[in-house]
Each structure stands twice: as C-alpha cells, then as structure tokens.
Design an enzyme around this catalytic site. Structure first.
Site, short mmCIF file in Angstrom:
data_model
loop_
_atom_site.label_atom_id
_atom_site.label_comp_id
_atom_site.label_asym_id
_atom_site.label_seq_id
_atom_site.Cartn_x
_atom_site.Cartn_y
_atom_site.Cartn_z
N TYR A 167 23.58 -61.73 17.51
CA TYR A 167 24.14 -60.61 18.26
C TYR A 167 23.15 -60.02 19.25
O TYR A 167 23.56 -59.49 20.30
CB TYR A 167 24.70 -59.55 17.30
CG TYR A 167 25.96 -60.02 16.64
CD1 TYR A 167 27.18 -59.99 17.30
CD2 TYR A 167 25.93 -60.57 15.35
CE1 TYR A 167 28.34 -60.47 16.71
CE2 TYR A 167 27.08 -61.05 14.74
CZ TYR A 167 28.28 -61.00 15.43
OH TYR A 167 29.42 -61.49 14.84
N ARG A 189 23.77 -61.99 22.24
CA ARG A 189 25.01 -61.59 22.90
C ARG A 189 24.79 -60.32 23.72
O ARG A 189 25.37 -60.16 24.79
CB ARG A 189 26.11 -61.33 21.86
CG ARG A 189 26.40 -62.46 20.89
CD ARG A 189 27.20 -63.60 21.50
NE ARG A 189 26.43 -64.48 22.34
CZ ARG A 189 25.54 -65.38 21.90
NH1 ARG A 189 25.27 -65.49 20.62
NH2 ARG A 189 24.90 -66.18 22.73
N GLN A 246 40.38 -57.00 22.34
CA GLN A 246 39.75 -57.74 21.24
C GLN A 246 38.28 -57.98 21.54
O GLN A 246 37.54 -58.46 20.67
CB GLN A 246 40.44 -59.09 21.06
CG GLN A 246 41.91 -58.99 20.71
CD GLN A 246 42.57 -60.35 20.70
OE1 GLN A 246 42.55 -61.04 19.68
NE2 GLN A 246 43.15 -60.75 21.83
N ASN A 247 37.86 -57.68 22.77
CA ASN A 247 36.48 -57.94 23.19
C ASN A 247 35.55 -56.84 22.70
O ASN A 247 35.92 -55.67 22.65
CB ASN A 247 36.40 -58.06 24.71
CG ASN A 247 37.27 -59.19 25.23
OD1 ASN A 247 37.56 -60.14 24.52
ND2 ASN A 247 37.68 -59.08 26.48
N HIS A 301 38.18 -54.73 17.75
CA HIS A 301 37.18 -55.55 17.07
C HIS A 301 35.78 -54.97 17.17
O HIS A 301 34.80 -55.66 16.90
CB HIS A 301 37.20 -56.98 17.63
CG HIS A 301 38.43 -57.74 17.25
ND1 HIS A 301 38.84 -58.87 17.89
CD2 HIS A 301 39.35 -57.51 16.27
CE1 HIS A 301 39.96 -59.33 17.35
NE2 HIS A 301 40.29 -58.50 16.37
N CYS A 318 25.94 -48.00 10.16
CA CYS A 318 25.09 -47.94 8.97
C CYS A 318 25.96 -48.05 7.72
O CYS A 318 26.89 -47.26 7.53
CB CYS A 318 24.30 -46.64 8.94
SG CYS A 318 23.26 -46.46 7.46
N GLY A 349 44.38 -63.13 28.78
CA GLY A 349 43.22 -63.90 28.35
C GLY A 349 43.06 -64.04 26.85
O GLY A 349 41.94 -64.06 26.35
N LEU A 398 44.96 -68.19 31.54
CA LEU A 398 44.56 -69.42 32.23
C LEU A 398 45.51 -70.55 31.88
O LEU A 398 45.83 -71.39 32.72
CB LEU A 398 43.12 -69.78 31.85
CG LEU A 398 42.46 -70.91 32.64
CD1 LEU A 398 42.39 -70.58 34.12
CD2 LEU A 398 41.06 -71.18 32.10
N GLU A 399 45.95 -70.58 30.62
CA GLU A 399 46.92 -71.56 30.16
C GLU A 399 47.77 -70.91 29.08
O GLU A 399 47.39 -69.86 28.54
CB GLU A 399 46.23 -72.80 29.60
CG GLU A 399 45.25 -72.52 28.50
CD GLU A 399 44.43 -73.73 28.12
OE1 GLU A 399 43.96 -73.76 26.97
OE2 GLU A 399 44.26 -74.64 28.94
#
Length: 234
Positions: free
Chosen positions: A55, A58, A90-91, A108, A116, A175, A203-204
């Site tokens: 993380y 990230r 969700q990001n 999320h 903590c 997305g 995108l799809e």
C-alpha cells in the site's frame, strides 16, 4: 435537466487513464500479487510488513496521478446539476475529490487514511505506514492499518448507499467490472425499484451489462464527458 437524483458508481476504469492500474485486467495488480496476501485480514495478520509495503507503493502511484477528464466531468455535473448528484466509488484514490466533487461515498475506504485497530480512529495519512507507526490518536504502535476494505470485510456506507439507490431516478455505472459485490448488485437493486434509468459507461461490457437499459462503450475520458454534456444540456 431531466433527472433530479443521480447516483454514479465508479470503479477502477475511471482512474486507469490517470495512470492508476486496474486490478482485474490482463496486466492488473491481481496478476502480480496474490490477493490473499495483500487484500485480506488474514494476509495482514501473516505479514503486515509486506502488506504495508504494497500500500505504500500504491500511495506513491497516487501522488503522481492527476484527475482526468472523466473525474472533471463528474465534478462539473455536481456543480451544475440543480438536483442531487452522489458519487459512490469503489476506488480508494482521491481523484474525485481533487477534481472538485464533494458528494462522495468511498465504499471501499481511502488509501490516504489509516485506521487504528486499537482505538478505532480514522486519520488522514498520506505517507508510508509501517508496523511501528504509532496511532496519531492513541499513540499505540502496531495497530494501524490502511483504511481500505479487504476481501471478507463489509464495505462502508451501505445503509446510506441503499437509501440513495432506492430514490434515484438515474443510475450510472462507470469503469466497473461487474463482478465485485455488493457493488455489482446495485443495478439489479435499482431495477427492482423500477423508477430509475440505468446506464453503463465502460471500456467494454461488464459482467452485468445486460441489466442496464443503455450503454456507452469507450475510454472513460471520452464517454463520460460526452454523457455529462448531454445531461447538462437536456
């Protein structure tokens, strides 16, 4: 404007063009890491140092990223829409906030925060985390973790999200892969209510594509601004 209460669900695909890797694509993060090691409470218990390193990396990626045209378009929609616009993401990145959106629920969690497990406090934390990092509230070391939802944990804000889904008249999914629950079930919930138009911008086609009344396929930086312009001008 035709719609009064808009709920927008966003997934990794909206941030991909900002340089943040998606998780489930051919080159996604889950092809490079075992999710059991870095995205479960059990993985954190086994090797917290490794999870913190994951993380921390990230966060470095996030600091280098900037909001793209899709994030900016949603912020403009919120500013100009006379009704209510809610982004449920969700990001765990903060690109919606940096683009100017204010009405956001991070189901999320948020990468730039810690939690903590000793005192339960959540605090802003843009830097690295380590096993020895003390909680900024109770000062006890060894109990802080990224403020993100791991597999097997309950997403945040679910009662609020369910209420918003029940009263919205437009639901837009952007997305998302359509295979991570409970978010993947939102469109079905909206359809059961029977009052909202449903649109997928992706995108799809997602795994739940057949449940949407309308779809626009293409890069988020193209299809989202175009769709938002139509909403604003309607």
């Amino acid at each position: 404007m035709r719609y009064q209460r808009i709920v927008v669900l966003t997934g990794a695909g909206i941030s991909a063009e900002s340089g943040l890797g998606t998780f489930r694509d051919e080159d996604g993060l889950w092809t490079k890491y075992d999710l059991e090691d870095v995205a479960t409470p059990q993985g954190f218990a086994r090797d917290p140092a490794f999870v913190h390193e994951f993380y921390n990396a990230r966060r470095v990626n996030l600091r280098d990223a900037v909001p793209n045209a899709a994030h900016l378009a949603l912020a403009e929609l919120e500013r100009r829409h006379p009704g209510r616009v809610l982004v449920v993401t969700q990001n765990v990145d903060d690109l919606h906030e940096r683009a100017g959106s204010c009405n956001i629920l991070h189901m999320h969690g948020e990468l730039l925060k810690l939690r903590c497990e000793s005192c339960g406090q959540v605090a802003d934390w843009p830097g690295d985390l380590a096993i020895a990092t003390p909680c900024p509230t109770c000062a006890v070391p060894g109990y802080v973790r990224p403020h993100v939802v791991w597999f097997g944990e309950m997403p945040f804000h679910m009662p609020k999200i369910e209420l918003e889904l029940a009263v919205c008249d437009l639901f837009v999914s952007i997305g998302t892969s359509g295979n991570v629950y409970p978010a993947a079930g939102f469109v079905a919930e909206v359809r059961r209510q029977g009052r909202a138009h449903t649109v997928e911008l992706n995108l799809e086609p997602s795994e739940g594509a057949s449940l949407f009344a309308e779809a626009r396929l293409g890069p988020a930086t193209t299809v989202v601004p175009a769709f938002v312009r139509e909403l604003i001008e309607a």
